[in-house]
Structure formats: C-alpha cells, structure tokens
Design an enzyme around this catalytic site. Structure first.
Site, mmCIF file in Angstrom:
data_model
loop_
_atom_site.group_PDB
_atom_site.id
_atom_site.type_symbol
_atom_site.label_atom_id
_atom_site.label_comp_id
_atom_site.label_asym_id
_atom_site.label_seq_id
_atom_site.Cartn_x
_atom_site.Cartn_y
_atom_site.Cartn_z
ATOM 1 N N GLY A 250 3.899 29.417 46.025
ATOM 2 C CA GLY A 250 3.223 30.536 45.357
ATOM 3 C C GLY A 250 3.159 30.326 43.861
ATOM 4 O O GLY A 250 3.136 31.284 43.089
ATOM 5 N N GLU B 19 9.166 47.114 49.438
ATOM 6 C CA GLU B 19 8.387 47.613 50.577
ATOM 7 C C GLU B 19 9.238 47.686 51.851
ATOM 8 O O GLU B 19 8.897 48.394 52.791
ATOM 9 C CB GLU B 19 7.161 46.731 50.815
ATOM 10 N N THR C 147 11.319 42.401 49.015
ATOM 11 C CA THR C 147 10.510 43.445 48.372
ATOM 12 C C THR C 147 11.018 44.853 48.650
ATOM 13 O O THR C 147 11.551 45.124 49.733
ATOM 14 C CB THR C 147 9.046 43.326 48.863
ATOM 15 N N HIS D 58 6.418 44.788 40.187
ATOM 16 C CA HIS D 58 6.405 44.285 38.813
ATOM 17 C C HIS D 58 5.014 43.763 38.493
ATOM 18 O O HIS D 58 4.344 43.154 39.315
ATOM 19 C CB HIS D 58 7.499 43.239 38.576
ATOM 20 N N LYS E 141 7.947 40.722 55.906
ATOM 21 C CA LYS E 141 8.984 40.480 54.891
ATOM 22 C C LYS E 141 10.376 40.880 55.408
ATOM 23 O O LYS E 141 11.385 40.378 54.927
ATOM 24 C CB LYS E 141 8.658 41.258 53.609
ATOM 25 N N TYR F 286 2.708 43.808 56.240
ATOM 26 C CA TYR F 286 3.324 43.024 55.158
ATOM 27 C C TYR F 286 4.832 43.262 55.132
ATOM 28 O O TYR F 286 5.623 42.309 55.113
ATOM 29 C CB TYR F 286 2.702 43.437 53.814
ATOM 30 N N ARG G 52 -1.196 40.122 36.665
ATOM 31 C CA ARG G 52 -1.181 40.763 37.973
ATOM 32 C C ARG G 52 -2.551 40.616 38.646
ATOM 33 O O ARG G 52 -3.598 40.727 37.974
ATOM 34 C CB ARG G 52 -0.848 42.246 37.770
HETATM 35 P P1 NAP Z 1 0.678 36.920 44.146
HETATM 36 O O1 NAP Z 1 0.235 36.989 42.723
HETATM 37 O O2 NAP Z 1 -0.160 37.528 45.218
HETATM 38 O O3 NAP Z 1 0.903 35.360 44.480
HETATM 39 C C1 NAP Z 1 1.104 34.918 45.801
HETATM 40 C C2 NAP Z 1 1.108 33.426 45.803
HETATM 41 O O4 NAP Z 1 1.263 32.959 47.145
HETATM 42 C C3 NAP Z 1 -0.191 32.769 45.279
HETATM 43 O O5 NAP Z 1 0.144 31.580 44.601
HETATM 44 C C4 NAP Z 1 -0.932 32.450 46.553
HETATM 45 O O6 NAP Z 1 -1.878 31.411 46.417
HETATM 46 C C5 NAP Z 1 0.231 32.006 47.419
HETATM 47 N N1 NAP Z 1 -0.047 32.005 48.843
HETATM 48 C C6 NAP Z 1 -0.515 33.018 49.613
HETATM 49 N N2 NAP Z 1 -0.610 32.627 50.892
HETATM 50 C C7 NAP Z 1 -0.205 31.346 50.933
HETATM 51 C C8 NAP Z 1 -0.090 30.380 51.962
HETATM 52 N N3 NAP Z 1 -0.429 30.661 53.237
HETATM 53 N N4 NAP Z 1 0.373 29.167 51.651
HETATM 54 C C9 NAP Z 1 0.688 28.832 50.377
HETATM 55 N N5 NAP Z 1 0.603 29.696 49.354
HETATM 56 C C10 NAP Z 1 0.154 30.934 49.639
HETATM 57 O O7 NAP Z 1 2.137 37.544 44.301
HETATM 58 P P2 NAP Z 1 3.255 37.856 43.185
HETATM 59 O O8 NAP Z 1 3.027 39.229 42.675
HETATM 60 O O9 NAP Z 1 3.373 36.715 42.252
HETATM 61 O O10 NAP Z 1 4.553 37.943 44.096
HETATM 62 C C11 NAP Z 1 5.322 36.778 44.399
HETATM 63 C C12 NAP Z 1 6.119 37.026 45.666
HETATM 64 O O11 NAP Z 1 6.965 38.163 45.493
HETATM 65 C C13 NAP Z 1 5.297 37.332 46.904
HETATM 66 O O12 NAP Z 1 5.988 36.802 48.004
HETATM 67 C C14 NAP Z 1 5.297 38.850 46.990
HETATM 68 O O13 NAP Z 1 5.105 39.261 48.331
HETATM 69 C C15 NAP Z 1 6.688 39.143 46.484
HETATM 70 N N6 NAP Z 1 6.885 40.428 45.809
HETATM 71 C C16 NAP Z 1 6.040 40.819 44.809
HETATM 72 C C17 NAP Z 1 6.307 41.987 44.138
HETATM 73 C C18 NAP Z 1 5.436 42.443 43.000
HETATM 74 O O14 NAP Z 1 5.503 43.626 42.643
HETATM 75 N N7 NAP Z 1 4.662 41.553 42.377
HETATM 76 C C19 NAP Z 1 7.432 42.761 44.468
HETATM 77 C C20 NAP Z 1 8.277 42.305 45.477
HETATM 78 C C21 NAP Z 1 8.003 41.130 46.133
HETATM 79 P P3 NAP Z 1 -3.353 31.685 45.824
HETATM 80 O O15 NAP Z 1 -3.179 31.772 44.316
HETATM 81 O O16 NAP Z 1 -4.095 30.501 46.275
HETATM 82 O O17 NAP Z 1 -3.820 32.980 46.407
HETATM 83 O O1 F7E Z 2 -0.115 49.935 45.395
HETATM 84 C C1 F7E Z 2 -1.515 53.321 45.570
HETATM 85 C C2 F7E Z 2 -1.166 52.643 46.882
HETATM 86 O O2 F7E Z 2 -1.254 47.775 45.840
HETATM 87 C C3 F7E Z 2 0.807 50.805 44.785
HETATM 88 C C4 F7E Z 2 2.830 44.241 46.111
HETATM 89 O O3 F7E Z 2 3.097 43.407 45.013
HETATM 90 O O4 F7E Z 2 4.445 45.846 45.373
HETATM 91 C C5 F7E Z 2 3.081 45.685 45.716
HETATM 92 O O5 F7E Z 2 2.738 46.528 46.804
HETATM 93 C C6 F7E Z 2 0.507 52.231 45.199
HETATM 94 C C7 F7E Z 2 0.336 52.458 46.702
HETATM 95 O O6 F7E Z 2 1.231 47.836 45.348
HETATM 96 C C8 F7E Z 2 -4.967 52.525 44.819
HETATM 97 O O7 F7E Z 2 -1.524 53.460 47.981
HETATM 98 C C9 F7E Z 2 -3.729 54.292 44.876
HETATM 99 O O8 F7E Z 2 1.008 53.636 47.055
HETATM 100 O O9 F7E Z 2 -0.324 48.211 43.528
HETATM 101 P P1 F7E Z 2 -0.196 48.372 44.981
HETATM 102 P P2 F7E Z 2 2.208 48.017 46.608
HETATM 103 O O10 F7E Z 2 1.479 48.398 47.825
HETATM 104 O O11 F7E Z 2 3.323 48.907 46.173
HETATM 105 C C10 F7E Z 2 5.372 45.551 46.427
HETATM 106 C C11 F7E Z 2 6.765 45.731 45.870
HETATM 107 C C12 F7E Z 2 5.132 44.245 47.057
HETATM 108 O O12 F7E Z 2 6.054 43.609 47.555
HETATM 109 C C13 F7E Z 2 3.717 43.841 47.293
HETATM 110 O O13 F7E Z 2 3.608 42.434 47.459
HETATM 111 O O14 F7E Z 2 -0.742 52.606 44.608
HETATM 112 N N1 F7E Z 2 -2.934 53.242 45.214
HETATM 113 N N2 F7E Z 2 -4.969 53.871 44.647
HETATM 114 C C14 F7E Z 2 -3.672 52.124 45.172
HETATM 115 N N3 F7E Z 2 -3.330 50.841 45.394
HETATM 116 C C15 F7E Z 2 -4.314 49.918 45.265
HETATM 117 N N4 F7E Z 2 -3.999 48.610 45.453
HETATM 118 N N5 F7E Z 2 -5.599 50.259 44.945
HETATM 119 C C16 F7E Z 2 -5.983 51.560 44.698
HETATM 120 O O15 F7E Z 2 -7.134 51.862 44.410
#
Ligand code: NAP
Ligand code: F7E
Length: 383
Positions: free
Chosen positions: A9, A135, A133, A187, A161, A157, A192
């Site tokens: 990733g 989630e 996560t 985060h 996880k 998802y 993002r």
């Molecule tokens: P992101 O921006 O969506 O990045 C996901 C990465 O995974 C990208 O590099 C994507 O490649 C790659 N990927 C997806 N499917 C793949 C596959 N089948 N094989 C190889 N690579 C693949 O996510 P992020 O926000 O940096 O988050 C990083 C990790 O933390 C993820 O596992 C996410 O679920 C987890 N997480 C995120 C948050 C958050 O709030 N950001 C919170 C908790 C956990 P491409 O660039 O080609 O799409």
């Molecule tokens: O939604 C509400 C939506 O898509 C946050 C991923 O990084 O964090 C992320 O998951 C909230 C939800 O993030 C829109 O319904 C309202 O309640 O930004 P989000 P997420 O679903 O919390 C967790 C920790 C991860 O692990 C995941 O990988 O916002 N919401 N209106 C919306 N959300 C989106 N996307 N778009 C809207 O228009």
C-alpha cells in the site's frame, strides 16, 4: 547497515507519509505497487529513484495482495526487517459493492503476508505491522473505545479487517512472531483519497470558494468521527514495531466531531459561515455570512464578488445514495495505552488538520482551475 522495510500500500496516503518518514530515518524502503493503466504513484513521486541510480533507498515492486506467490517472492527477495501491511480496499461504502474482493485483499491478503514470513523462515527476523481500524468497533459496545472494547463490525470492509486483526494475533501467539495491530481511528491529510468525507468536503469548499462548483451532495451528516492527521499516525506505526514485545494499540485523538461540524469548520477556513436547516435527506447547508478579509487572504480578492452572490444559497445538500446500508454512528478512541506505552501523542488539532487540507485544496484547485469542470472527476458521483 540500514534497516529494510517493506510497505504494502505504498502508493496510498499512509504509505506515502510512512515511506518519507522511514527514508529520513535511514531505512531502505521497498514498496508494493499495483499495476495500473495510469500512473498511480503521485503521492510518492518525490521519493522515487530511477532504477539506474546507485544505492537506492526507495525501490518499488509490482504486486498484489491477492497473489500469494508474488507476495512470497517479494518478501523472500527483500528479506525485510519490518513489514507494514497497509494495502487494502479501504473504502467502507465501496466494500458493500465489492465484498468478495475486499475479503480477499484485506482479509486473506494479511494471511498471505504472515504465512509468507513463516514459510520463508523469517519469523524471528521480520516484524509485522497490521493496519487495523476503528471500523472494527462498528456498532460501538463502549464509549470511548479502547483495546479491550468488543468488536462489532458493520461493513464487508470491517469484517475483512476483523479476520486480518485476529489472524495477526493468532500468528503472534502460535509462532511467536513480532506481529502487532495498530487500531487506527480515522486519519486524514492533504493526501487523503478524494472520496473520503474530509477530503470530499475540503475539495468542495475550495471549488465552491473559487466559483468552480455551486454545491456538494453529502451522505449522513450526523455520524461522528475521531479524526487525526496521518502525519502523526504513521509515527505510531513505526513506534509499534520498535517495541520489544508485539502488542495491539488504539491510535486516536480522543475527540469526536460530526460530519456537519467538519463541513462548517472547513467553510470557516475560507471565511464562509454555513448554517444548516431541515432534517435527514432534507437537510441543507447555506451561506449566511462572509468574512471578506479572511476570504481575500485565503482564497483571493478576485473571487470575492462571486461568493458574495451565493449568500443565502444552498451549498450543501443530502443525497441518500451516500447513506450506507449499515452505518457506524460514533467513533471516539481512548489512547491511554499508546500514550503511556509508546510515548505517542497527536500533535495536530482538528482545526490545524482542517486548515492544512483546505489551504492545500484551494491552491490545488487554483492550479487546476484552467481545466474547468470537464477536466475533473465530478466529485458528487463518488462515495
Ligand atoms: P489508501 O489511501 O486507500 O491506500 C491503500 C493502498 O492499498 C493503496 O496503495 C492501494 O493501491 C493499495 N491497494 C489496494 N488494494 C490492493 C491490492 N489488492 N494489492 C496491492 N495493493 C493494494 O488507504 P490509507 O488511508 O493510506 O490506509 C492505509 C491502511 O490503513 C489501509 O489498510 C486502511 O484500510 C487502513 N486504515 C486507514 C485508516 C484511515 O483513516 N486512513 C484508519 C484505519 C485503518 P492504489 O494506490 O493502486 O489504489
Ligand atoms: O466516512 C459519512 C459516512 O468514508 C466517514 C477509511 O479510511 O476510516 C475510513 O472509513 C463518515 C461515515 O470514512 C459522506 O457515512 C457523510 O459515517 O470518510 P469516510 P470511514 O467510513 O469512517 C476508517 C477508520 C477506515 O479504516 C477506512 O479505511 O462520513 N459521510 N457523507 C460520508 N462519507 C463519504 N465517504 N462520503 C460522503 O459524501
């Protein structure tokens, strides 16, 4: 000898910040990159080194979380000291559309990494970080959520996880591996993905301020999230792998905010006051006031007349298409364990995060302004 890290990733938000952080610490970073029909390395292009460059500290490998042999070969070749397993189909709403793929990449993908390390006899050398996560808490069983709070996942998802979380714990207990879960709350950052809620909002605010778009349609405005800055959170990943013993940690700020309030904060960053009226899908956000001095400083005086015409007009609507079949209503993390054991703490307030994102997007949209609407992916069509 510099330490060697493998980041799956690497092209994502966290992969980019973590690569930069580890390279600054003297690591050689190997990254797993998916083949794509277009370049997908925007976030790490500044770190990329040409393969002809001697002593490279950033090396990319084509790979995929759904391909065991590929993962095993790369881990065998790289012999990493640390693996950061960040690759995932990470969009919660999209996971309802592609549940099987999400289970494969996010759930079984984690097993593939762990099993490769075991089969390659790297269990005592390679430390593994699993991107777990908040989630997992889903329909929350306790407020705030901590490491001992029971999980109740609410999306394909989160269920994928959940498997990844427990298989990481299992490999740690079964084979004595240094494998840890970081249970990271949301985060965000200027890097993002554009369809996560904060970035969707900050991009829309920038475009509305510049007169490129009139309004934005959102989903559930009442859900609450504990948002931190990705730059802080990747440091926690690193710290987790530097501990003598593997363990699982909540990484959060401890503050929760509604989507509605994040929208208001984002507009306030460009000097625009937005108020909401109505309920559920009839809720609307409209402009009540403009701080002309702030708007001119952040956006530019030349855009002022146009935004003033929008006073009293709707800039935020609700489209139920963005609602999720099962929602996570509230997340708020208790980070006591990471503060005390890792010595980690967040440095960005939500306002500082919001400002960072809005200013970035105003500058970005100005650069892209010449493209006008035809050159954009239309924001509203994505989740
Ligand atoms: P992101 O921006 O969506 O990045 C996901 C990465 O995974 C990208 O590099 C994507 O490649 C790659 N990927 C997806 N499917 C793949 C596959 N089948 N094989 C190889 N690579 C693949 O996510 P992020 O926000 O940096 O988050 C990083 C990790 O933390 C993820 O596992 C996410 O679920 C987890 N997480 C995120 C948050 C958050 O709030 N950001 C919170 C908790 C956990 P491409 O660039 O080609 O799409
Ligand atoms: O939604 C509400 C939506 O898509 C946050 C991923 O990084 O964090 C992320 O998951 C909230 C939800 O993030 C829109 O319904 C309202 O309640 O930004 P989000 P997420 O679903 O919390 C967790 C920790 C991860 O692990 C995941 O990988 O916002 N919401 N209106 C919306 N959300 C989106 N996307 N778009 C809207 O228009």
């Amino acid at each position: 000898m510099s330490k060697v890290a493998l980041i799956t990733g690497v092209t994502g938000q966290d992969g980019a910040y973590l690569s930069e952080y580890l390279i600054k610490k003297g690591y050689t970073v190997h990254g797993l990159k998916r083949r794509s029909s277009m370049f997908n390395t925007d976030r790490i292009d500044h770190l990329y080194q040409d393969p002809h460059h001697e002593n490279r500290n950033m090396i990319l490998h084509y790979g995929d979380m759904t391909d065991s042999m590929n993962l095993t070969r790369i881990i065998g070749d790289v012999q990493p000291d640390e693996i950061y397993n960040l690759a995932a189909m990470s969009h919660v709403k999209v996971s309802f559309d592609v549940p099987e793929y999400t289970a494969n990449a996010d759930g079984i993908g984690t097993l593939r990494v762990l099993e490769a390390v075991r089969l390659l006899n790297l269990t005592s050398k390679t430390r593994i970080y699993q991107a777990s996560t908040s989630e997992l808490y889903g329909l929350v069983q306790e407020i705030p959520q901590k490491e001992t709070t029971p999980f109740y996942p609410r999306s394909p998802y989160a269920v994928a996880k959940l498997y990844a979380y427990w298989i990481t714990v299992n490999y740690r207990e079964a084979y004595g591996m240094h494998a840890s879960n970081g249970i990271l709350f949301n985060h965000e950052s200027p890097l993002r993905g554009e369809t996560f809620v904060t970035r969707k909002v900050t991009r829309a605010v920038a475009r509305i301020a510049l007169g490129l778009q009139d309004m934005v349609y959102m989903g559930n405005l009442s859900s609450k999230r504990d948002w931190g800055h990705a730059k802080d959170y990747i440091k926690a990943m690193y710290l987790i792998l530097q501990q003598d013993t593997p363990d699982d940690y909540v990484i959060s700020t401890g503050i929760t905010t509604t989507i509605r309030d994040f929208i208001k904060m984002s507009f306030a960053e460009v000097g625009v006051t937005v108020a909401f009226r109505g309920e559920n899908e009839n809720e609307q956000g409209y402009i009540t006031e403009i701080d002309e001095q702030k708007f001119s400083e952040v956006v530019g005086e030349e855009y002022l007349e146009r935004i003033k015409e929008r006073i009293g007009k709707m800039v935020v609507g609700v489209d139920p298409a963005y609602f999720r079949p099962t929602e996570v209503d509230i997340l708020i993390g208790d980070n006591t364990k990471s503060r005390t054991k890792l010595g980690w703490e967040p440095t960005y307030t939500l306002q500082a995060l919001c400002q960072d994102m809005v200013i970035h997007d105003v500058e970005l949209m100005k650069k892209e302004e010449y493209l006008k609407n035809g050159g954009y992916k239309i924001l509203n069509y994505f989740e």
